[in-house]
Design a protein around this motif. Structure first.
Motif, PDB file in Angstrom:
ATOM      1  N   VAL A  44       5.988   3.158   0.235  1.00  0.00           N
ATOM      2  CA  VAL A  44       5.430   1.827   0.028  1.00  0.00           C
ATOM      3  C   VAL A  44       5.581   1.039   1.321  1.00  0.00           C
ATOM      4  CG1 VAL A  44       5.507  -0.295  -1.329  1.00  0.00           C
ATOM      5  CG2 VAL A  44       6.052   1.896  -2.407  1.00  0.00           C
ATOM      6  N   PRO A  70       3.580  12.729  -2.923  1.00  0.00           N
ATOM      7  CA  PRO A  70       2.292  12.017  -2.885  1.00  0.00           C
ATOM      8  C   PRO A  70       2.465  10.553  -3.280  1.00  0.00           C
ATOM      9  CG  PRO A  70       2.097  14.114  -4.050  1.00  0.00           C
ATOM     10  CD  PRO A  70       3.556  13.867  -3.858  1.00  0.00           C
ATOM     11  N   ALA A  71       1.966   9.667  -2.435  1.00  0.00           N
ATOM     12  CA  ALA A  71       2.059   8.218  -2.669  1.00  0.00           C
ATOM     13  C   ALA A  71       3.501   7.785  -2.890  1.00  0.00           C
ATOM     14  CB  ALA A  71       1.183   7.801  -3.845  1.00  0.00           C
ATOM     15  N   GLN A 101       0.838  -1.203   0.000  1.00  0.00           N
ATOM     16  CA  GLN A 101       0.000   0.000   0.000  1.00  0.00           C
ATOM     17  C   GLN A 101       0.870   1.250   0.000  1.00  0.00           C
ATOM     18  OE1 GLN A 101      -2.598  -0.821   3.450  1.00  0.00           O
ATOM     19  NE2 GLN A 101      -4.286  -0.864   1.985  1.00  0.00           N
ATOM     20  N   ARG A 102       0.324   2.320  -0.552  1.00  0.00           N
ATOM     21  CA  ARG A 102       1.058   3.571  -0.719  1.00  0.00           C
ATOM     22  C   ARG A 102       0.782   4.545   0.422  1.00  0.00           C
ATOM     23  NH1 ARG A 102       5.161   4.213  -4.615  1.00  0.00           N
ATOM     24  NH2 ARG A 102       4.809   2.661  -6.263  1.00  0.00           N
ATOM     25  N   LEU A 103       1.808   5.364   0.726  1.00  0.00           N
ATOM     26  CA  LEU A 103       1.701   6.390   1.756  1.00  0.00           C
ATOM     27  C   LEU A 103       2.177   7.721   1.194  1.00  0.00           C
ATOM     28  CD1 LEU A 103       3.463   4.520   4.712  1.00  0.00           C
ATOM     29  CD2 LEU A 103       1.002   4.617   4.280  1.00  0.00           C
ATOM     30  N   ASP A 104       1.607   8.814   1.669  1.00  0.00           N
ATOM     31  CA  ASP A 104       2.130  10.146   1.396  1.00  0.00           C
ATOM     32  C   ASP A 104       3.249  10.439   2.397  1.00  0.00           C
ATOM     33  OD1 ASP A 104       0.266  10.473  -0.608  1.00  0.00           O
ATOM     34  OD2 ASP A 104      -1.146  11.557   0.668  1.00  0.00           O
TER      35      ASP A 104
END
Length: 361
Positions: A167, A163-164, A97-100
């Motif tokens: 990981v 942004p994004a 999943q992606r994180l900022d």
């Protein structure tokens, strides 16, 4: 300094119905802070110059990529900067999943605009790596500098976001998935709210499912199966709870002059007089010609006149149990400025006539 006055009129209302998810959260369902140290490259001459910390970091990054710099050669760092990278790992986040991520300059960099974050490991408080971050920065601020040293800066060009750009690599264990009881924690300590939540849960499930341990925590007898625990939590979050009115409070922001008075504020019989001391200072210049006339040197003398007086004070009587609207009307009738309003409220509290908690922030 001009004060800004804002009175929030919260009229008394009967007990209001709130969803459980708006006033409480399940224990263990929380975000986790991640931090890392990295390098931003690709800057247009706004980097750390020859900061030793950044030089060592850049050499280490080059070595990991198989590049060996000749001994005694230091890279020019006008286009690189040492940064701190932070992110928030949501509850139940899964690998992939992606994180900022947020990137902030650590050294002498003047701007991170146009930079790219090199691969950075993000660690939790336990020292384990939970995510990796890299990517191009989005910087809102900007800066410009002239050859004479003059400079203009708008916003914060030394901080940006990717942004994004993160990981997730590792799952954070959550006690919510463990067997045994679940716990529901109120956002604000309140015994009446805890009792209301327990009553609503037990009434919905037709049994003693919930017990309040204190003014914050509610213990739930939950099944061991994960799918049943999730279904139970979902049902509880959607329940409506009748809450009692909040405590009577007067919030005063001493910096901005903002005053918020809740609808439950009451006062005992009290008389308030409001007056202002007015001080006027006037300066007059006069020419002085010493004798003998025509031979002395003309000088200018200052004459100061200081006057002090107090405007007519007006007194207002608060009736027993006066409500919020009456308080506001009375204060407005006194012609009180925001700073004066704060003084009036503090005086009422000191006199024991204000039935509310006075909070100064």
């Amino acid at each position: 300094m001009r004060w800004l006055l804002a009175l929030l009129l919260l009229l008394p209302v009967p007990a209001a119905a709130e969803r459980v998810k708006d006033i409480a959260r399940f224990a263990g369902v929380r975000a986790n802070a991640l931090t890392g140290y990295g390098i931003v490259v690709g800057l247009t001459g706004s980097g750390d110059q020859n900061l030793e910390l950044t030089i060592q970091s850049l050499k280490s990054a080059a070595t990991r990529l198989g590049v060996q710099l000749p001994p005694g050669v230091n890279p020019q760092l006008r286009n690189a900067a040492a940064v701190m990278v932070t992110a928030e790992l949501p509850a139940f986040a899964k690998p992939g999943q992606r994180l900022d991520v947020t990137v902030s300059a650590l050294g002498q960099a003047k701007s991170l605009r146009g930079g790219t974050l090199l691969l950075t490991a993000l660690q939790g408080p336990d020292g384990e790596i939970y995510a990796l971050a890299q990517g191009s920065l989005a910087v809102g601020g900007f800066g410009a500098e002239g050859r004479d040293g003059s400079r203009i800066v708008a916003g914060t060009p030394t901080s940006g976001r990717v942004p994004a750009g993160g990981v997730v690599e590792r799952v954070v264990p959550s006690p919510f998935a463990e067997k045994g009881p679940m716990y529901l924690d109120l956002n604000e300590p309140d015994f009446s709210a805890a009792s209301a939540v327990v009553a609503a849960i037990n009434r919905h499930f037709n049994g003693v499912v919930a017990n309040a341990e204190d003014g914050v925590r509610v213990r739930l007898n939950a099944p061991d199966q994960a799918e049943r625990r999730i279904a139970m939590a979902s049902t509880i979050e959607g329940l409506n709870v009748a809450l009692a009115p909040p405590p009577a409070r007067v919030i005063v922001n001493a910096r901005t002059g903002t005053v918020v008075i809740s609808g439950e504020v009451r006062i005992l019989p009290a008389a308030v007089a409001h007056g202002s001391l007015v001080v006027r200072v006037t300066e007059n210049q006069q020419a002085s010609q010493p004798n003998p006339f025509g031979r002395g040197q003309t000088t200018v003398t200052q004459q100061s006149n200081v006057e002090a007086g107090e405007t007519n004070a007006r007194m207002n009587l608060f009736a027993p149990g006066a409500r919020l609207s009456e308080i506001v009307d009375a204060v407005n009738a006194l012609g009180a400025a925001p700073g004066d309003l704060v003084a009036i409220l503090e005086a009422l509290k000191a006199a024991g006539a204000l039935r509310a908690e006075l909070v100064v922030i």
